[in-house]
Design an enzyme around this catalytic site. Structure first.
Site, short mmCIF file in Angstrom:
data_model
loop_
_atom_site.label_atom_id
_atom_site.label_comp_id
_atom_site.label_asym_id
_atom_site.label_seq_id
_atom_site.Cartn_x
_atom_site.Cartn_y
_atom_site.Cartn_z
N CYS A 146 203.93 28.55 65.69
CA CYS A 146 203.67 29.00 65.08
C CYS A 146 201.93 28.15 63.90
CB CYS A 146 204.14 29.60 63.71
SG CYS A 146 202.98 30.09 62.21
N HIS A 239 207.82 34.14 64.57
CA HIS A 239 209.08 33.31 64.70
C HIS A 239 210.11 33.89 64.97
CE1 HIS A 239 207.09 29.71 62.21
NE2 HIS A 239 206.15 31.30 61.08
N GLU A 241 212.61 32.18 66.17
CA GLU A 241 213.49 31.38 65.71
C GLU A 241 215.02 32.02 64.64
OE1 GLU A 241 210.46 28.98 63.46
OE2 GLU A 241 210.68 30.25 65.40
#
EC number: 2.3.1.46
Length: 358
Positions: A146, A239, A241
């Protein structure tokens, strides 16, 4: 393969309780298995510091490469933190100077909260540039998440991120646009990724910088890309994760901001995230919040127990596959001396041999 609990960082015990394979350091030292050392530059705010550790640790630990993974978290002292968070960092994190002295095989750089209109005005800007510049010369591959992607495109390639008309917030479908790259080998040609940002780097900007986009979304934009050498920097705008509840936590935070008068309008739902059943629950909750705010009553609790079990995670398996491919390729080309980025026969401008003429 296993994560090695090379410190007392609480994330290791939390992951062990969740069923991840985490082995003590003394056990690891008696196993004849190659080590890999991965740095995690964690720039997230205090409230997300530990959760971000677990998210990335989990993805690395789920890789099936034949190696022991030692993860070395560190942060930047220029990021303002509470006294409690600073004590946590001092106890469990390494310094960048220690990281430089010991070396890494790979590096992950997280996003961060911003407070300035331009990234170059952020207090962490120059220290972040120092880390990224060092990593490019000394680490086999760096994965940027990001904001870190936006920072590298800005200072290294002269491509400044652009403000979106509204926040890109939700879960979006993506398509692999370069199916031959090793990072997306075995990955579904269509997959989901959460996004949560006010700015973007467009595909045109990536390509103008000489970079290679591997996956993009019609609504979410370019997500996965690699540097001109096709591996030494990996860029993510989304994102992957995120946990199943990460966007729910963000939504809850925005509701509290509305209730306290920090935002004028009630937050919209993150796109493509809540099912119709959850939306119905949250619409009723919205009415309760507005009444409580207008009448200065105690705020009702978000009915999370009614929501969490109905949240679908449609991105983690793909994130796991991409990180697995990343770790596997680092393993193939990194030097056994972690202070050196490549084996002797690896060309730094083409580490995976993808640009060589056939």
């Amino acid at each position: 393969m296993p994560l090695v609990a090379n410190s007392d960082l609480p994330a290791f015990e939390r992951l062990r309780e969740e069923g991840e394979t985490v082995i003590p350091r003394d056990v690891a030292l008696h196993q004849d298995i190659r080590e890999m050392h991965i740095g995690l530059l964690n720039m997230m705010p205090d409230a997300a510091l530990a959760a971000t550790e677990r998210q990335f640790f989990r993805l690395i630990g789920e890789s099936n490469q034949i190696a022991q993974f030692y993860i070395h978290p560190f942060t930047l002292k220029e990021i303002q933190r509470s006294l409690e968070a600073n004590h946590y960092v001092e106890r469990y994190y390494q310094t960048f100077e220690q990281i430089q002295a010991e070396g890494l095989d790979a590096l992950i750089i997280t996003g961060a909260n911003v407070t300035q209109p331009q990234l170059s005005l952020e207090p962490f800007w120059k220290p972040l540039i120092k880390v990224i510049s060092w990593a490019y010369e000394n680490v086999t591959s760096t994965l940027c998440s990001c904001l870190a992607t936006h920072a590298v495109l800005d200072f290294r390639y002269g491509q400044k991120r652009r403000r979106l008309s509204s926040k890109r917030w939700g879960v979006y479908s993506h398509r692999v646009v370069n199916r031959s790259h090793p990072l997306v080998r075995g990955v579904n040609t269509r997959f989901d990724v959460p996004h949560s940002r006010f700015n973007e780097i467009s595909r045109d900007q990536f390509e103008a910088a000489g970079l290679h986009v591997l996956a993009e979304s019609e609504k979410g934009g370019a997500h996965l890309a690699v540097s001109e050498d096709l591996f030494r920097i990996v860029f993510c705008q989304g994102h992957p994760e995120y946990d199943s509840i990460s966007l729910l936590k963000e939504y809850k935070r925005e509701i509290l901001r509305f209730a306290s008068g920090q935002r004028d309008n009630y937050p919209p739902f993150p796109e493509n995230y809540f099912s119709p059943k959850i939306q119905a629950i949250l619409e009723e909750y919205q009415e309760q919040i507005i009444i409580a705010r207008d009448k200065d009553l105690p705020l009702p609790q978000l009915p999370e127990p009614l929501i969490v079990d109905y949240l679908d995670n449609t991105w983690h398996d793909t994130a796991e596959a991409i990180i697995n491919n990343w770790m596997g390729n680092v393993y193939q080309i990194t030097h056994s001396d972690r202070k050196r980025p490549f084996m002797e026969d690896i060309a730094p401008d083409d580490p995976l041999g993808l640009r060589r003429p056939t």
